[in-house]
Design a protein around this motif. Structure first.
Motif, PDB file in Angstrom:
ATOM      1  N   PRO A 123       1.168  -1.434  -0.358  1.00  0.00           N
ATOM      2  CA  PRO A 123      -0.473  -0.130  -0.048  1.00  0.00           C
ATOM      3  C   PRO A 123       1.389   1.159  -0.163  1.00  0.00           C
ATOM      4  CG  PRO A 123      -0.371  -0.862   1.967  1.00  0.00           C
ATOM      5  CD  PRO A 123       0.637  -1.922   1.165  1.00  0.00           C
ATOM      6  N   GLU A 124       2.407   1.309   0.523  1.00  0.00           N
ATOM      7  CA  GLU A 124       3.239   2.409   0.487  1.00  0.00           C
ATOM      8  C   GLU A 124       2.975   2.535  -0.814  1.00  0.00           C
ATOM      9  OE1 GLU A 124       5.765  -0.961   0.365  1.00  0.00           O
ATOM     10  OE2 GLU A 124       3.396  -0.702   1.279  1.00  0.00           O
ATOM     11  N   TYR A 125       3.046   2.010  -2.205  1.00  0.00           N
ATOM     12  CA  TYR A 125       3.344   2.780  -3.786  1.00  0.00           C
ATOM     13  C   TYR A 125       1.405   3.091  -4.224  1.00  0.00           C
ATOM     14  CZ  TYR A 125       7.611  -0.319  -2.812  1.00  0.00           C
ATOM     15  OH  TYR A 125       8.871  -0.220  -2.524  1.00  0.00           O
ATOM     16  N   VAL A 126       1.678   4.018  -3.672  1.00  0.00           N
ATOM     17  CA  VAL A 126       0.212   4.455  -4.065  1.00  0.00           C
ATOM     18  C   VAL A 126      -0.307   5.114  -5.413  1.00  0.00           C
ATOM     19  CG1 VAL A 126       0.412   5.881  -1.886  1.00  0.00           C
ATOM     20  CG2 VAL A 126       0.999   7.373  -3.136  1.00  0.00           C
ATOM     21  N   LYS A 127       0.613   4.800  -5.979  1.00  0.00           N
ATOM     22  CA  LYS A 127      -0.197   5.346  -7.785  1.00  0.00           C
ATOM     23  C   LYS A 127       0.502   3.758  -8.788  1.00  0.00           C
ATOM     24  CE  LYS A 127      -0.395  10.459  -7.586  1.00  0.00           C
ATOM     25  NZ  LYS A 127       0.227  11.106  -8.085  1.00  0.00           N
ATOM     26  N   ASP A 128       0.280   3.035  -7.535  1.00  0.00           N
ATOM     27  CA  ASP A 128       0.674   1.133  -8.488  1.00  0.00           C
ATOM     28  C   ASP A 128       2.223   1.897  -9.089  1.00  0.00           C
ATOM     29  OD1 ASP A 128      -1.992   0.981  -8.001  1.00  0.00           O
ATOM     30  OD2 ASP A 128      -2.962   1.641  -9.740  1.00  0.00           O
ATOM     31  N   ILE A 129       2.644   2.545  -8.396  1.00  0.00           N
ATOM     32  CA  ILE A 129       4.748   3.148  -9.149  1.00  0.00           C
ATOM     33  C   ILE A 129       5.628   2.100  -8.496  1.00  0.00           C
ATOM     34  CG2 ILE A 129       6.310   3.678 -10.735  1.00  0.00           C
ATOM     35  CD1 ILE A 129       3.667   5.540 -11.540  1.00  0.00           C
ATOM     36  N   VAL A 130       6.665   1.612  -8.306  1.00  0.00           N
ATOM     37  CA  VAL A 130       7.310   1.101  -7.611  1.00  0.00           C
ATOM     38  C   VAL A 130       8.262   2.177  -8.486  1.00  0.00           C
ATOM     39  CG1 VAL A 130       8.749  -0.931  -6.673  1.00  0.00           C
ATOM     40  CG2 VAL A 130       6.168  -1.581  -7.151  1.00  0.00           C
ATOM     41  N   PRO A 131       8.691   3.114  -7.554  1.00  0.00           N
ATOM     42  CA  PRO A 131       9.912   3.696  -7.903  1.00  0.00           C
ATOM     43  C   PRO A 131      11.186   3.761  -7.575  1.00  0.00           C
ATOM     44  CG  PRO A 131       9.457   5.292  -6.591  1.00  0.00           C
ATOM     45  CD  PRO A 131       8.266   3.615  -6.910  1.00  0.00           C
ATOM     46  N   GLY A 132      11.491   2.406  -8.694  1.00  0.00           N
ATOM     47  CA  GLY A 132      13.162   1.659  -8.333  1.00  0.00           C
ATOM     48  C   GLY A 132      14.672   2.319  -8.758  1.00  0.00           C
ATOM     49  N   LYS A 133      14.128   2.866  -9.880  1.00  0.00           N
ATOM     50  CA  LYS A 133      15.426   3.678 -10.005  1.00  0.00           C
ATOM     51  C   LYS A 133      15.935   4.772  -9.283  1.00  0.00           C
ATOM     52  CE  LYS A 133      17.674   2.988 -13.077  1.00  0.00           C
ATOM     53  NZ  LYS A 133      18.634   1.747 -13.791  1.00  0.00           N
TER      54      LYS A 133
END
Length: 545
Positions: free
Chosen positions: A357-367
């Motif tokens: 749930p911490e990724y609030v816009k369905d995006i994991v900004p792994g970069k």
């Protein structure tokens, strides 16, 4: 000028009149009883007024997007379902939490002024409290008794049963984390007071998560909170932040009760109460000088400890909580969309949202940094199979710049000759070269060299090349720049040419690069004046000739 406090005061006066009128006709018949009921009603109204005022005072200006969920029918226990699988159990577990958050009011009710009575003698309560092993002082008085009676007798039986049921899963996790910081494990029960153990709780003042951190305090204690990530909804990370806060508060006050009180109203308000109390360092010395809501906070904490220890003696039956099936964690080192995961391995986007749930816009900004995602164990093998190719799957669709703005890293770039990989980072508000360099494990000098910067001044929207490792040699950067300098850095879209400002450019020199385009044309299209400053990497619209 509109004044919330004056409006609330008028509202209170009106409510008091409305409460008083129904009692006037029967007041002569039963005066003592009427006065008692009226007094209780006034106390409740005062409590609600205080809560409303606190909500106004703490309201932040930035809007908070509420996360909407749907709930299904009650699930059945795993042992009773012949078609049981880990995925359905996981959905059932989160559905249970979602119903819990939708049905109940999670904010603490102030019962400090209520005089609850019980058939249980005070001597019994005192003996039970004395048997609780704790580092927190546990006095016994009318306020503590009222909160104990509220939790064990007056609170909705369905709600307290859910809280006790959830505590069997969450509290051991919290206690283990608190132990890492050398804190008394019983402090984990502060989460009961804060959110009733609801991991998705959001207060009217925009405090969020199980530990109810405000945005500013959360970032102060290391939680990442931005457009794409809100670690207040990661109950593990938020518990670490809560442990750090309580550790710091104890270092200030040297008393656990005051540290717990400061968790509710802040150390500043506790210090004010200490001064007004003449320097007393005990919670009950400063009690009357604390904000009204905080006065009940420590008594409520004591009541929560009592309830968790003796709920069976009050015939409270913990609700059945489907604990989550085994999950696996994976490191993500590139931008990844929930839609890519869903389509590649067949897991639903809703389940990904529930687990992460911490990724609030369905995006994991792994970069920007290495991230962690959680997946049901049954999907681990499928994810491992596609781990090397999943990032490229429909990336032009899921990370279309029109749909996804400013994720931080726009793209990965490698030249055909095998030159070092670099990322293009879009500068955000509040960024500095130092922050960006630290985030990407490089130096300010490297970033300035890679982007031809003379100074450390950067502006939001500016794009910077960030190379992996040491990046290209100085000669490579120089030759790359000289090779391109003969051609304007442009791209065509619609009826305009987009020009990327280079080092040494001026509005006049840019106009000279495009036949038929004047300085005034560029200023008018881009909302600039002759005094406007332009910077390296800025995009300017140029009318196509």
């Amino acid at each position: 000028m509109y004044s919330p406090s004056k409006t609330l005061s008028k509202l209170l006066l009106l409510l008091l009149l409305l409460v008083a009128v129904p009692f006037s006709s029967s007041a002569q018949k039963n005066k003592p009883e009427t006065k008692k009921v009226l007094k209780d009603s006034i106390s409740v109204l005062l409590s609600k007024l205080d809560s409303m005022q606190r909500a106004y005072d703490e309201m932040v200006s930035a809007p908070f997007e509420e996360i909407a969920f749907t709930s299904d029918e009650d699930s059945i226990a795993a042992d009773d379902d012949p078609n049981f699988n880990t995925d359905s159990a996981l959905v059932a577990w989160y559905d249970n939490l979602i119903r819990h958050s939708q049905e109940d009011e999670d904010e603490l009710m102030d019962v400090s002024d209520m005089k609850y009575t019980s058939d249980i003698p005070d001597s019994v309560y005192i003996a039970r409290l004395n048997r609780i092993n704790t580092s927190v002082k546990i006095p016994y008085n009318d306020v503590v008794r009222s909160y104990i009676i509220y939790y064990t007798q007056k609170m909705s039986r369905a709600k307290i049963s859910k809280i006790v049921g959830l505590s069997s899963y969450y509290l051991p996790i919290f206690e283990e984390i608190f132990d890492q910081y050398g804190l008394p494990p019983e402090l984990a029960k502060v989460s009961v007071i804060e959110s009733a153990l609801n991991p998705m709780a959001v207060s009217r003042a925009r405090a969020a998560g199980m530990w109810q951190f405000m945005r500013s305090t959360g970032t102060q204690y290391g939680l990442e909170i931005d457009e794409y990530v809100d670690e207040r909804f990661d109950y593990i990370e938020e518990t670490h932040a809560a442990a750090k806060y309580l550790r710091d508060a104890y270092a200030i006050f040297g008393d656990w009760s005051l540290a717990i009180a400061s968790y509710n109203c802040g150390p500043g308000n506790v210090n004010k109460a200490i001064k007004r109390a003449g320097g007393g360092r005990d919670f009950w010395d400063v009690y009357r000088y604390l904000p009204r809501e905080t006065r009940g906070y420590v008594p409520a904490f004591i009541a929560a400890m009592y309830t968790m220890a003796y709920y069976k003696l009050h015939d409270i039956v913990p609700s059945h909580i489907d604990t989550p099936p085994q999950v696996d964690t994976f490191h993500v080192n590139n931008n990844l969309h929930f839609g890519q995961i869903s389509e590649c391995i067949g897991i639903s986007v809703d389940m990904l949202r529930n687990l992460n749930p911490e990724y609030v816009k369905d995006i994991v900004p792994g970069k920007t940094k290495t991230r962690v995602i959680k997946l049901p164990y049954s999907f681990s093998g499928a994810f491992i199979d596609v781990q090397d190719t999943i990032y490229a799957y429909k990336d032009s669709i899921f990370f279309d710049p029109v749909r996804v703005k400013d994720v931080g890293v726009v793209r990965n770039t490698r030249t055909s000759s095998g030159a070092p990989t670099y990322t293009v980072y879009t500068v955000k508000r509040g960024d500095s070269l130092g922050k960006i360099a630290s985030r990407h494990h490089t130096t300010i000098a490297n970033i300035k060299k890679w982007n031809g910067l003379r100074r450390e001044t950067i502006v939001p929207g500016q794009r910077l090349k960030i190379y992996s490792g040491k990046g290209p040699s100085s000669s490579s950067v120089a030759s790359s720049g000289s090779a391109k300098s003969s051609q304007p850095a442009t791209s065509t879209k619609g009826g305009y040419v987009t020009y990327t400002v280079r080092k040494g450019d001026t509005l006049y020199s840019i106009a000279n690069k495009f036949p038929g385009v004047s300085l005034n044309d560029i200023m008018r299209l881009n909302g600039l004046t002759r005094k406007s400053k332009i910077y390296t990497g800025q995009k300017l619209k140029i009318k196509k000739q």
